[in-house]
Enzyme design. Structure first.
Site, mmCIF file in Angstrom:
data_model
loop_
_atom_site.group_PDB
_atom_site.id
_atom_site.type_symbol
_atom_site.label_atom_id
_atom_site.label_comp_id
_atom_site.label_asym_id
_atom_site.label_seq_id
_atom_site.Cartn_x
_atom_site.Cartn_y
_atom_site.Cartn_z
ATOM 1 N N ASP A 24 -11.936 -11.063 14.079
ATOM 2 C CA ASP A 24 -11.217 -10.631 12.892
ATOM 3 C C ASP A 24 -11.706 -11.439 11.700
ATOM 4 O O ASP A 24 -12.477 -12.381 11.845
ATOM 5 C CB ASP A 24 -9.704 -10.755 13.065
ATOM 6 C CG ASP A 24 -9.297 -12.122 13.590
ATOM 7 O OD1 ASP A 24 -10.021 -13.112 13.365
ATOM 8 O OD2 ASP A 24 -8.242 -12.218 14.228
ATOM 9 N N ASP A 26 -10.580 -13.354 7.996
ATOM 10 C CA ASP A 26 -9.539 -13.915 7.141
ATOM 11 C C ASP A 26 -10.128 -14.129 5.751
ATOM 12 O O ASP A 26 -11.282 -14.546 5.615
ATOM 13 C CB ASP A 26 -9.048 -15.261 7.677
ATOM 14 C CG ASP A 26 -8.373 -15.142 9.042
ATOM 15 O OD1 ASP A 26 -8.102 -14.016 9.476
ATOM 16 O OD2 ASP A 26 -8.119 -16.183 9.657
ATOM 17 N N ASP A 91 -6.050 -26.538 9.998
ATOM 18 C CA ASP A 91 -5.870 -27.301 11.239
ATOM 19 C C ASP A 91 -7.083 -28.124 11.669
ATOM 20 O O ASP A 91 -6.983 -29.333 11.871
ATOM 21 C CB ASP A 91 -5.411 -26.385 12.374
ATOM 22 C CG ASP A 91 -6.310 -25.173 12.606
ATOM 23 O OD1 ASP A 91 -7.380 -25.058 11.973
ATOM 24 O OD2 ASP A 91 -5.941 -24.319 13.437
#
Length: 188
Positions: A24, A26, A91
């Site tokens: 995917d 982002d 993260d």
């Protein structure tokens, strides 16, 4: 001056650098989520803590759109300062890489490119603080290390082990989602 551009970010950039096909895509944008929703009728706002827009396509693909964080004091800042602040809130270094498709440029504020080359997963900032802020990152980190066949940096691993017990208090829906991704063969 001009604000920051809309950029690809995170796993799609990481996967391309690792020679993997991204699952995917982002995007981070200076536009408000309301504006993104108006531009893409095939979208919806998701999330409670961190609101995002998912833009859906006929082939089942989803583009996840987030906004840059606003300066806390409301001060003006350069595009580079805004992008850098966004990178430092993420993260792991390998997930904080940006790609500008207009300039065909990789943007790295946290050493993620070097970590990809070394095949190392490293927390952004102090690992303990990173995992105390969001303990679901512990599961996510183990998943990335396994699926991407990379090593976890020593201080990052020590903090994961030390704080593993905190996952019992994690948001159940988020933890379930992360564990489900862990079980999916292609889920990165």
């Amino acid at each position: 001056g001009a604000g920051p551009p809309s950029l690809f970010v995170g796993g799609c950039v990481r996967d391309l650098l690792l020679g993997r096909r991204p699952k995917d895509f982002d995007v981070v944008t200076p536009l408000s989520l309301r504006r993104v929703r108006r531009l893409f009728r095939n979208s919806r706002v998701i999330g409670r803590r961190h609101r995002l827009v998912h833009v859906f396509f006929e082939d089942g693909k989803v583009i996840e759109v987030s906004t840059y964080p606003k300066p806390e004091d409301g001060a003006e800042e350069s595009a580079i300062e805004t992008e850098s602040r966004d990178a430092w809130r993420r993260d792991f270094t390998v997930n904080a890489l940006y790609y500008d498709p207009i300039k065909d440029e990789l943007i790295d504020y946290v050493g993620g490119f070097e970590d990809i080359q070394a095949r190392i997963l490293r927390s952004i900032g102090p690992p303990r603080e990173n995992f105390i802020e969001d303990c679901v990152r512990i599961v996510r980190g183990v998943r990335y290390a396994c699926l991407l066949d990379i090593s976890i940096e020593e201080k990052t691993w020590e903090a994961m082990v030390e704080l593993a017990h905190t996952m019992a208090e994690a948001n159940k829906r988020r933890m379930q989602e992360e564990l489900w991704k862990f079980l999916m063969v292609r889920g990165t």
